[in-house]
Design an enzyme around this catalytic site. Structure first.
Site, PDB file in Angstrom:
ATOM      1  N   LYS A 190       0.864  -1.191   0.000  1.00 40.51           N
ATOM      2  CA  LYS A 190       0.000   0.000   0.000  1.00 40.51           C
ATOM      3  C   LYS A 190       0.897   1.237   0.000  1.00 40.51           C
ATOM      4  CE  LYS A 190      -2.069   2.622   3.287  1.00 40.51           C
ATOM      5  NZ  LYS A 190      -1.961   3.966   2.694  1.00 40.51           N
ATOM      6  N   GLY A 243       6.680   4.380   9.184  1.00 44.79           N
ATOM      7  CA  GLY A 243       5.801   5.515   9.458  1.00 44.79           C
ATOM      8  C   GLY A 243       5.934   5.917  10.909  1.00 44.79           C
ATOM      9  N   SER A 244       4.880   6.479  11.458  1.00 48.38           N
ATOM     10  CA  SER A 244       4.968   7.009  12.818  1.00 48.38           C
ATOM     11  C   SER A 244       4.831   5.903  13.870  1.00 48.38           C
ATOM     12  CB  SER A 244       3.874   8.051  13.034  1.00 48.38           C
ATOM     13  OG  SER A 244       2.606   7.431  12.941  1.00 48.38           O
ATOM     14  N   THR A 245       5.309   6.194  15.068  1.00 49.46           N
ATOM     15  CA  THR A 245       5.213   5.240  16.176  1.00 49.46           C
ATOM     16  C   THR A 245       3.746   4.970  16.507  1.00 49.46           C
ATOM     17  OG1 THR A 245       7.359   5.932  17.005  1.00 49.46           O
ATOM     18  CG2 THR A 245       5.904   4.865  18.589  1.00 49.46           C
ATOM     19  N   LEU A 246       2.934   6.023  16.419  1.00 49.22           N
ATOM     20  CA  LEU A 246       1.506   5.884  16.699  1.00 49.22           C
ATOM     21  C   LEU A 246       0.859   4.849  15.769  1.00 49.22           C
ATOM     22  CD1 LEU A 246      -0.665   7.344  18.480  1.00 49.22           C
ATOM     23  CD2 LEU A 246      -1.217   8.693  16.444  1.00 49.22           C
ATOM     24  N   GLY A 248       2.483   2.606  14.084  1.00 47.20           N
ATOM     25  CA  GLY A 248       3.153   1.329  14.362  1.00 47.20           C
ATOM     26  C   GLY A 248       2.398   0.528  15.419  1.00 47.20           C
ATOM     27  N   CYS A 300      13.110   9.802   8.932  1.00 44.04           N
ATOM     28  CA  CYS A 300      12.972   9.211  10.265  1.00 44.04           C
ATOM     29  C   CYS A 300      14.268   9.320  11.049  1.00 44.04           C
ATOM     30  CB  CYS A 300      12.551   7.766  10.135  1.00 44.04           C
ATOM     31  SG  CYS A 300      13.446   6.912   8.835  1.00 44.04           S
TER      32      CYS A 300
END
Ligand code: NAP
Ligand code: MG
Length: 496
Positions: A190, A243-246, A248, A300
């Site tokens: 994606k 991507g972001s930790t959130l 993740g 990152c």
């Protein structure tokens, strides 16, 4: 063969590129059943074109195609043949380098020459590196007793799902495609719906290279719907995410709530660059500058905290400001542009808000701090000084051209400050003392530590985080472990 809707997109210099806007499933471009999504040129804020997105039925179709391809063709193909196909793809990327780079620059806003000479060039090198590994993935034989033998097989996982961000639209995908395919997996990728175009060009090349149908499927869609459905899909054996930790965490929940699929998470960072008093300061200023301002700070691993030993602070700051003033902002298709716009309005506003938060917390804007120009999401390269480690701007990922500078007295203090972070993706130290270099590199809680340089990558060297920056390594031989599982076979000799 269905060849969905091809659009012609145009750069500011009049170059035109034809690109598919439908989903790529089972080697065909097919309409998606999700909402149409407009992709924006961040340099002009204008719509480039609309792309189709995947709903749950499209994700199901892509996963089914990948499952069939894994079972019927890809796992049966000689590994050397997998390598040959990946090399063929790399040749086609070489041929169409300018077109892919054009789409990267148009959709993301990065300078075209950087997209061509770094993102696409390194992506080709990455494919070639893993093509070479395809027929060198072996198990071991293990002696146990006289009448028993044991061997291991490094088997593919099956269908890999991948969700990638918008900061390196081509490269982040290739870091996953290359090891996954070399190791014998099939894939459903994606793209970020913010930068879908370059991967649809890549889809065309997968088709032209002769990959069997269903080995590579490329879809787009919103993260909260398409991405979440993919990460909780029972047909997927592993999710590779950047991507972001959130997000993740949400991917982990998707795995936990479905089939415990294997995960590889490459998340955010707040990397520290430590400048010691004995460093070659001119070199440190150049590398620290690239360490934060490359890719408009949208990396990152960005070295967004610079810690400088007190006695050289004034001199370093002077050199660093001089270096930063050389940055040329502008149209990504100008030959001299180093910094283009931030990716979108939300990120643009978030970054400007962080600059304000920093000032409210007591930081000083030593350079920049404002929007640049009146069109596009450009932000001046910004240097915040007088920063303290407990400030939000020193702890939270800003993901823009903003660097926070603080001072330290002793190396021990610098190590403590650098490690005082939830993140642990990367770090750096500038010093001419070997002992200091070894001490700092050993002590930093980070997956990569650079010495007297920063942001240096190679397809052969692994990359991945400590702490909340995620787990699992991309690139290098280590990446193959992420895309294989070890089977142990034990055989009893029955005798003659
Ligand atoms: P993000 O939300 O982590 O997005 C990354 C990808 O994950 C996108 O394709 C996104 O789709 C998708 N996604 C979102 N929610 C999902 C879910 N529940 N399940 C599966 N996939 C999901 O990052 P962002 O919103 O683009 O950027 C926000 C911040 O993340 C940045 O400011 C930066 O701090 C950090 N970031 C880090 C990296 C990195 O390289 N480590 C890259 C990008 C961003 P949608 O776009 O539709 O949400
Ligand atoms: Mg876009």
């Amino acid at each position: 063969m269905t060849q969905g809707d091809i659009q012609t997109v145009k750069t500011s210099k009049g170059q035109e590129v034809k690109v598919h806007t439908h989903l790529f499933i089972n080697n065909e471009f097919v309409p998606g059943h999700g909402p149409l999504i407009e992709t924006i040129n961040p340099a002009t804020e204008e719509v480039i074109c609309s792309v189709h997105s995947a709903d749950e039925s499209d994700v199901d179709a892509a996963v089914q195609a990948a499952k069939n391809a894994y079972k019927d063709t890809w796992r049966k193909l000689a590994p050397a043949e997998r390598g040959r196909l990946i090399h063929k793809l790399a040749d086609l990327m070489e041929r169409d380098k300018e077109e892919i780079a054009t789409l990267d620059a148009l959709d993301n806003g990065k300078a075209f020459w950087i997209a061509r000479d770094v993102d696409v060039t390194d992506s080709i090198a990455c494919f070639r590196y893993f093509a070479g590994w395809a027929d060198k993935i072996h198990g071991k034989t293990i002696d146990t007793t006289f009448d028993k033998m044991c061997y291991t097989r490094h088997e593919a996982l099956g269908v890999v799902g991948a969700v990638i961000p918008w900061n390196y639209p081509t490269m982040m995908a290739v870091w996953k495609f290359a090891p996954a395919l070399a190791a014998g997996n099939t894939i459903v990728m994606k793209t970020s719906e913010i930068t879908p175009l370059p991967l649809y060009k890549l889809a065309e090349l997968f088709q032209e290279a002769g990959f069997p149908a269903g080995v590579v499927n490329i879809i787009t869609g919103y993260g909260a719907t398409t991405g979440a459905y993919l990460s909780s899909h029972k047909g997927i054996s592993k999710m590779a995410f950047t991507g972001s930790t959130l997000t993740g965490r949400k991917i982990m929940e998707g795995s936990a709530g479905s089939n415990l699929k294997k995960l590889q998470l490459e998340l955010g960072g707040k990397s520290a660059q430590i400048v010691c008093a004995d460093a070659d300061l001119a070199n440190a200023a150049v590398h620290a500058h690239g360490g934060i301002f490359n890719n408009h700070g949208q990396s990152c691993n960005a070295g967004s905290r610079i810690l400088v030993q007190e006695e050289v602070y004034d001199k370093f700051l002077e050199l660093f400001i001089a270096e930063t003033k050389k940055i040329v902002l502008g149209d990504p298709f100008n030959d001299d542009t180093f910094q283009g716009p931030q990716i979108n309005k939300a990120q643009f506003e978030k970054i400007l808000n962080y600059i304000k938060i920093g000032q409210d917390e007591g930081a000083t804007v030593a350079l920049g701090g404002k929007r640049w120009g009146d069109k596009g999401y450009f932000i001046e390269p910004t240097i915040l000084t007088n920063c303290k480690n407990n400030m939000r701007v020193m702890q939270e990922e800003i993901f823009g051209p903003v660097v926070c500078i603080a001072t330290f007295k002793t190396i021990e203090e610098a190590i403590e400050m650098a490690n005082d972070s939830d993140y642990g993706l990367a770090g750096g130290v500038y010093t001419s003392n070997l002992d200091t270099a070894i001490t700092v590199t050993n002590e930093l809680q980070a997956g990569t530590v650079w010495v007297n340089c920063f942001d240096v990558f190679d397809q052969s060297t692994p990359f991945g985080g400590y702490k909340q920056s995620g787990f699992g390594k991309e690139l290098g031989k280590y990446a193959l472990q992420e895309y294989t599982q070890v089977k142990v076979v034990k055989i009893q000799r029955l005798g003659l």
